[in-house]
Every structure is written in C-alpha cells, then in structure tokens.
Design an enzyme around this catalytic site. Structure first.
Site, PDB file in Angstrom:
ATOM      1  N   CYS A 116     -20.581  20.992  18.605  1.00 48.12           N
ATOM      2  CA  CYS A 116     -19.384  21.158  19.456  1.00 48.12           C
ATOM      3  C   CYS A 116     -18.986  19.868  20.171  1.00 48.12           C
ATOM      4  CB  CYS A 116     -19.611  22.242  20.489  1.00 48.12           C
ATOM      5  SG  CYS A 116     -20.165  23.762  19.740  1.00 48.12           S
ATOM      6  N   HIS A 279     -13.403  21.770  24.851  1.00 49.88           N
ATOM      7  CA  HIS A 279     -13.858  22.345  23.586  1.00 49.88           C
ATOM      8  C   HIS A 279     -13.645  23.850  23.669  1.00 49.88           C
ATOM      9  CE1 HIS A 279     -16.246  23.971  20.464  1.00 49.88           C
ATOM     10  NE2 HIS A 279     -17.227  24.360  21.257  1.00 49.88           N
ATOM     11  N   ASN A 309     -13.462  29.478  17.688  1.00 52.71           N
ATOM     12  CA  ASN A 309     -14.175  28.235  17.998  1.00 52.71           C
ATOM     13  C   ASN A 309     -14.332  27.443  16.694  1.00 52.71           C
ATOM     14  OD1 ASN A 309     -16.176  26.306  18.461  1.00 52.71           O
ATOM     15  ND2 ASN A 309     -17.475  27.653  19.680  1.00 52.71           N
TER      16      ASN A 309
HETATM   17  O1  UT7 Z   1     -19.343  26.325  21.060  1.00 51.14           O
HETATM   18  C1  UT7 Z   1     -20.675  26.094  21.392  1.00 51.14           C
HETATM   19  C2  UT7 Z   1     -21.045  26.675  22.670  1.00 51.14           C
HETATM   20  N1  UT7 Z   1     -21.028  28.104  22.587  1.00 51.14           N
HETATM   21  C3  UT7 Z   1     -20.801  28.791  23.667  1.00 51.14           C
HETATM   22  O2  UT7 Z   1     -20.534  28.223  24.691  1.00 51.14           O
HETATM   23  C4  UT7 Z   1     -20.912  30.312  23.604  1.00 51.14           C
HETATM   24  C5  UT7 Z   1     -21.399  30.844  24.900  1.00 51.14           C
HETATM   25  N2  UT7 Z   1     -21.643  32.281  24.881  1.00 51.14           N
HETATM   26  C6  UT7 Z   1     -20.679  33.211  24.748  1.00 51.14           C
HETATM   27  O3  UT7 Z   1     -19.524  32.860  24.569  1.00 51.14           O
HETATM   28  C7  UT7 Z   1     -21.034  34.649  24.885  1.00 51.14           C
HETATM   29  O4  UT7 Z   1     -22.404  34.770  25.260  1.00 51.14           O
HETATM   30  C8  UT7 Z   1     -20.797  35.496  23.594  1.00 51.14           C
HETATM   31  C9  UT7 Z   1     -19.310  35.678  23.390  1.00 51.14           C
HETATM   32  C10 UT7 Z   1     -21.400  34.796  22.414  1.00 51.14           C
HETATM   33  C11 UT7 Z   1     -21.434  36.860  23.713  1.00 51.14           C
HETATM   34  O5  UT7 Z   1     -20.976  37.537  24.857  1.00 51.14           O
HETATM   35  P1  UT7 Z   1     -22.034  38.215  25.856  1.00 51.14           P
HETATM   36  O6  UT7 Z   1     -21.249  38.833  26.913  1.00 51.14           O
HETATM   37  O7  UT7 Z   1     -23.011  37.151  26.268  1.00 51.14           O
HETATM   38  O8  UT7 Z   1     -22.697  39.318  24.937  1.00 51.14           O
HETATM   39  P2  UT7 Z   1     -24.231  39.549  24.571  1.00 51.14           P
HETATM   40  O9  UT7 Z   1     -24.661  38.617  23.508  1.00 51.14           O
HETATM   41  O10 UT7 Z   1     -25.039  39.615  25.825  1.00 51.14           O
HETATM   42  O11 UT7 Z   1     -24.154  41.019  23.959  1.00 51.14           O
HETATM   43  C12 UT7 Z   1     -23.742  42.145  24.767  1.00 51.14           C
HETATM   44  C13 UT7 Z   1     -23.723  43.373  23.876  1.00 51.14           C
HETATM   45  C14 UT7 Z   1     -25.002  43.583  23.088  1.00 51.14           C
HETATM   46  O12 UT7 Z   1     -25.221  44.987  23.002  1.00 51.14           O
HETATM   47  P3  UT7 Z   1     -26.277  45.730  23.960  1.00 51.14           P
HETATM   48  O13 UT7 Z   1     -27.589  45.061  23.689  1.00 51.14           O
HETATM   49  O14 UT7 Z   1     -25.772  45.476  25.343  1.00 51.14           O
HETATM   50  O15 UT7 Z   1     -26.186  47.134  23.519  1.00 51.14           O
HETATM   51  C15 UT7 Z   1     -24.683  43.058  21.714  1.00 51.14           C
HETATM   52  O16 UT7 Z   1     -25.449  43.653  20.699  1.00 51.14           O
HETATM   53  O17 UT7 Z   1     -22.680  43.252  22.893  1.00 51.14           O
HETATM   54  C16 UT7 Z   1     -23.236  43.453  21.569  1.00 51.14           C
HETATM   55  N3  UT7 Z   1     -22.492  42.619  20.645  1.00 51.14           N
HETATM   56  C17 UT7 Z   1     -21.343  42.994  20.068  1.00 51.14           C
HETATM   57  N4  UT7 Z   1     -20.632  44.129  20.138  1.00 51.14           N
HETATM   58  C18 UT7 Z   1     -19.495  44.191  19.433  1.00 51.14           C
HETATM   59  C19 UT7 Z   1     -22.800  41.354  20.235  1.00 51.14           C
HETATM   60  N5  UT7 Z   1     -21.853  40.922  19.397  1.00 51.14           N
HETATM   61  C20 UT7 Z   1     -20.946  41.914  19.281  1.00 51.14           C
HETATM   62  C21 UT7 Z   1     -19.753  42.033  18.556  1.00 51.14           C
HETATM   63  N6  UT7 Z   1     -19.055  43.186  18.658  1.00 51.14           N
HETATM   64  N7  UT7 Z   1     -19.267  41.036  17.786  1.00 51.14           N
END
Ligand code: UT7
Length: 352
Positions: A116, A279, A309
């Site tokens: 990134c 970014h 992204n």
């Molecule tokens: O570009 C390089 C740098 N990257 C970043 O800066 C990314 C930084 N992180 C993020 O943007 C966020 O953490 C994400 C968008 C990747 C994820 O969002 P989050 O709010 O942190 O979600 P999470 O990973 O904690 O997941 C929450 C829930 C989980 O379910 P449970 O365990 O709460 O039942 C996941 O299994 O959402 C579930 N989940 C999804 N549900 C529907 C994970 N991916 C998905 C999905 N659709 N695509």
C-alpha cells in the site's frame, strides 16, 4: 540541487465493474456489510488473459507521458510498485518497459515491493534520483491485478471484498521553480507485525518465521521448505490474509503521524494542506484522518467507493482523478499518505 515536479499524471481502470451484490453471489457477504465497514460500493476487475499488472501500468504511463509532453523514449527510469506482479520474477517494471517498446535505449527499471505504501516509496526513491540529476524523466507507477489472486470462498471474504484492480502513473522531471514540486517525503517501516497483513506463500521461508499454526505457515517437515507444493493450493495457503482490526488500529495512528512529520519537516501546518490524497484502504480510515487533521470534505479525495482498495495504485489513481476534475490547482499543497503491509508507511508533500 533540483527539486522534482510531477510533469504528467495518468490512470487506467479496467471496464468491468463488480458490485457488492455481484460478490454476494460468490461468497457469504452483502452490500450492507461492505458499505458500512469500508465505504466500497464496487470495484473494477481486469480482463483475464488480456490485461495484467504490467499492461495496465503501461496504459497509465502512456497517458502520464502524453500529459507531460514527452515521448515514451524519453523515460530514463521506471519505478514500478505492485504486490500483484505478472511473474514472481522478473518484476513488472521490465514487462511494462517491453509493453511500452522502450527497450532500445538504456532504461533502468526498479521494482518496489511495499504494497500500500509502494507508490509513496517509489516517489521518494525517484525524487532522490531527480534531485541528484541522475535522471530527467522518471515514470513512477503503481498497478495491481488483485482479482487474479483472491480467495473467493467464505474463508477469504474479509480480504477479497476490499480489493480492486487498476493503475496510476506519474512522470517526474526536475523543477526549477523555487519552493515548488516535491517538498519532502517521509518513509518508514517496522516488520514486527509482518504477518498481520501478508501473503506468505509461495515463498522460500521453509516455515522459519514464528508460529506456523497462527500464520498458516506450511509445516517444514511436510514441505521441507519447498517453494511451492500442490498441498499449498489444496489447503488454501496461497492467498493474502489480514488481521483487519489490528491493521485498522495501526493505520489510524500512523497516517496522521507521518503527515504531521512531513509538515513539520518543511515548517508547514495541517491548515496549509489544500488536498489530501490518502491511500484508499478504507473510507472509515480516511474519514478518521480527515477529522484528526481538521480538513473539510473537499480537502480530501476519496474514490474507494468506486474502485475498492487498489493498493499501490490507489494514490496515483486518486491523484490523477482529483487533478482531472480540477480539484488540484497550481500552487496547491498536496499531501499523499499511505500505510499498509510490512508494516510500511509514508507521506509526501507537493507544491503543485
Ligand atoms: O490497504 C492496506 C491497509 N489495510 C487496511 O487498512 C484495512 C484495515 N481494516 C479494515 O478495513 C477492517 O478491519 C475490515 C474492513 C477489513 C474488516 O472490518 P471489521 O469491522 O474489522 O470486521 P472484522 O474482521 O472484525 O469482522 C467482523 C465480522 C466477523 O463475524 P463475527 O466473528 O463477528 O461473527 C467476520 O466473520 O464480520 C464478518 N465478516 C464479514 N461479513 C460479511 C468478515 N468479512 C465479511 C464480509 N461480509 N465480507
């Protein structure tokens, strides 16, 4: 010593739009989750077997060169940033060079693997070569064909929904104007948490680095450190992975920090920024940074809603669009900032 200016900028995104609803037909996800957590509504996917990271980079570079008013043959250095290269090696820089047909003269190519932050790193490196007078027309390119390497099963949904394809490029030239062009760049890295956002396999690590259970390293006794085995494919070990929440927390800390560092370096204040191009990692991250710096909506450019992204390509695509839309004017202070896998992060301040 010369300063460096952005003499031309261009971008290319593939035609195919993939909406959140399209992805929900492939994996258990939905528009509401993706929109709420990331701001993304759709992304572009390149045409398989026709488009690659190198060909998309070439399209963006052609446009940047045209806008800089130079012939492609005048490019003397290519800095190519990507995490989705056409080949494991050689890098996509030489493939783009061949695609552009500029192999007849002495062009040097450097491949940057800073994910990134790749574009900001590339810009920083190229800036040094312009300042010293070594090169006169440098193409700095960020390009990604993520769609070829994502896990479209439920296992990969937390990563796959975020990423999209595209390319952006700038042509850098010496700038003779006083106090204009690239004022400063700041680049940093800390490998302590390298596995938190990574694609570990295929690789030559042989299971060396740490906890193999936790990080999906193959068992060295089974794989013997072999670079690639069919089992890696069968056991879903060949995809990028991310601890999203951990990365998010680091990102919201490092973005403002590295922007403030660049401003302090040249004696400017956050209120001096006319346009911030972060970014495009997550709209929520950009909004956090905007708030922290006290910038208005029209001082921050976001297009993650339309492209997802695009990693190394996200900053040059956004910069190119912002410029095309007339949102960057002569003498504006433009700030670029990135954070991502490595972790690596960086910023650049440009007096346009
Ligand atoms: O570009 C390089 C740098 N990257 C970043 O800066 C990314 C930084 N992180 C993020 O943007 C966020 O953490 C994400 C968008 C990747 C994820 O969002 P989050 O709010 O942190 O979600 P999470 O990973 O904690 O997941 C929450 C829930 C989980 O379910 P449970 O365990 O709460 O039942 C996941 O299994 O959402 C579930 N989940 C999804 N549900 C529907 C994970 N991916 C998905 C999905 N659709 N695509």
């Amino acid at each position: 010593m010369n300063r460096t200016r952005i003499a031309g900028i261009g971008h290319y995104v593939p035609e195919k739009r993939v909406t959140n609803d399209d992805l929900s037909k492939l994996m258990t996800t939905n528009d509401e989750w993706i929109t709420e957590r990331t701001g993304i509504k759709e992304r572009r996917y390149g045409k398989k077997h026709e488009e690659t990271t190198a060909t998309m980079g070439a399209k963006a570079t052609r446009l940047a060169a045209e806008r800089a008013g130079i012939e492609l043959e005048e490019i003397d250095f290519i800095v190519f940033a990507t995490l989705s290269p056409d080949f494991y090696f050689p890098g996509s820089g030489v493939l783009m060079q061949r695609e552009l047909g500029i192999t007849h003269k002495e062009v040097a190519c450097l491949d940057v693997r800073n994910q990134c932050s790749g574009f900001v790193y590339g810009l920083s490196v190229a800036d040094q070569f312009i300042k010293t007078g070594m090169y006169k027309n440098i193409a700095v390119v960020g390009s990604e064909m993520h769609s070829m390497g994502l896990d479209y099963s439920d296992n990969g949904r937390h990563v796959t929904v975020i990423f999209g394809d595209g390319a952006g490029a700038v042509i850098l030239q010496p700038d003779t104007r006083p106090d204009a062009g690239i004022l400063t760049t700041k680049i940093h890295s800390d490998g302590t948490h390298a596995e938190q956002l990574a694609m570990i396999n295929p690789g030559c690590h042989g299971g060396y680095h740490g906890d193999k259970e936790k990080y999906n390293y193959p068992d060295p006794s089974t794989y013997g450190g072999i670079f690639f085995t069919p089992e890696m494919h069968d056991e879903n070990m060949l995809y990028p992975d991310m601890n999203g929440q951990f990365v998010f927390k680091m990102a919201v800390q490092k973005f403002p920090e590295v922007i403030m560092e660049a401003l302090a370096d040249v004696g400017l204040d956050k209120s001096d920024i006319d346009m911030l191009i972060p970014h495009q990692a997550n709209l929520r991250i950009s909004q956090f940074v905007q708030k922290k710096l006290g910038l208005s909506d029209d001082q921050v450019y976001n297009n993650i809603q339309r492209y997802g992204n695009t990693t190394a390509a996200s900053i040059p695509i956004a910069l190119s669009e912002a410029w095309q839309e007339g949102k960057i004017k002569d003498n504006d202070l433009v700030c670029l900032a990135a954070f991502g896998s490595g972790f690596t992060w960086g910023s650049a301040l440009i007096r346009w």
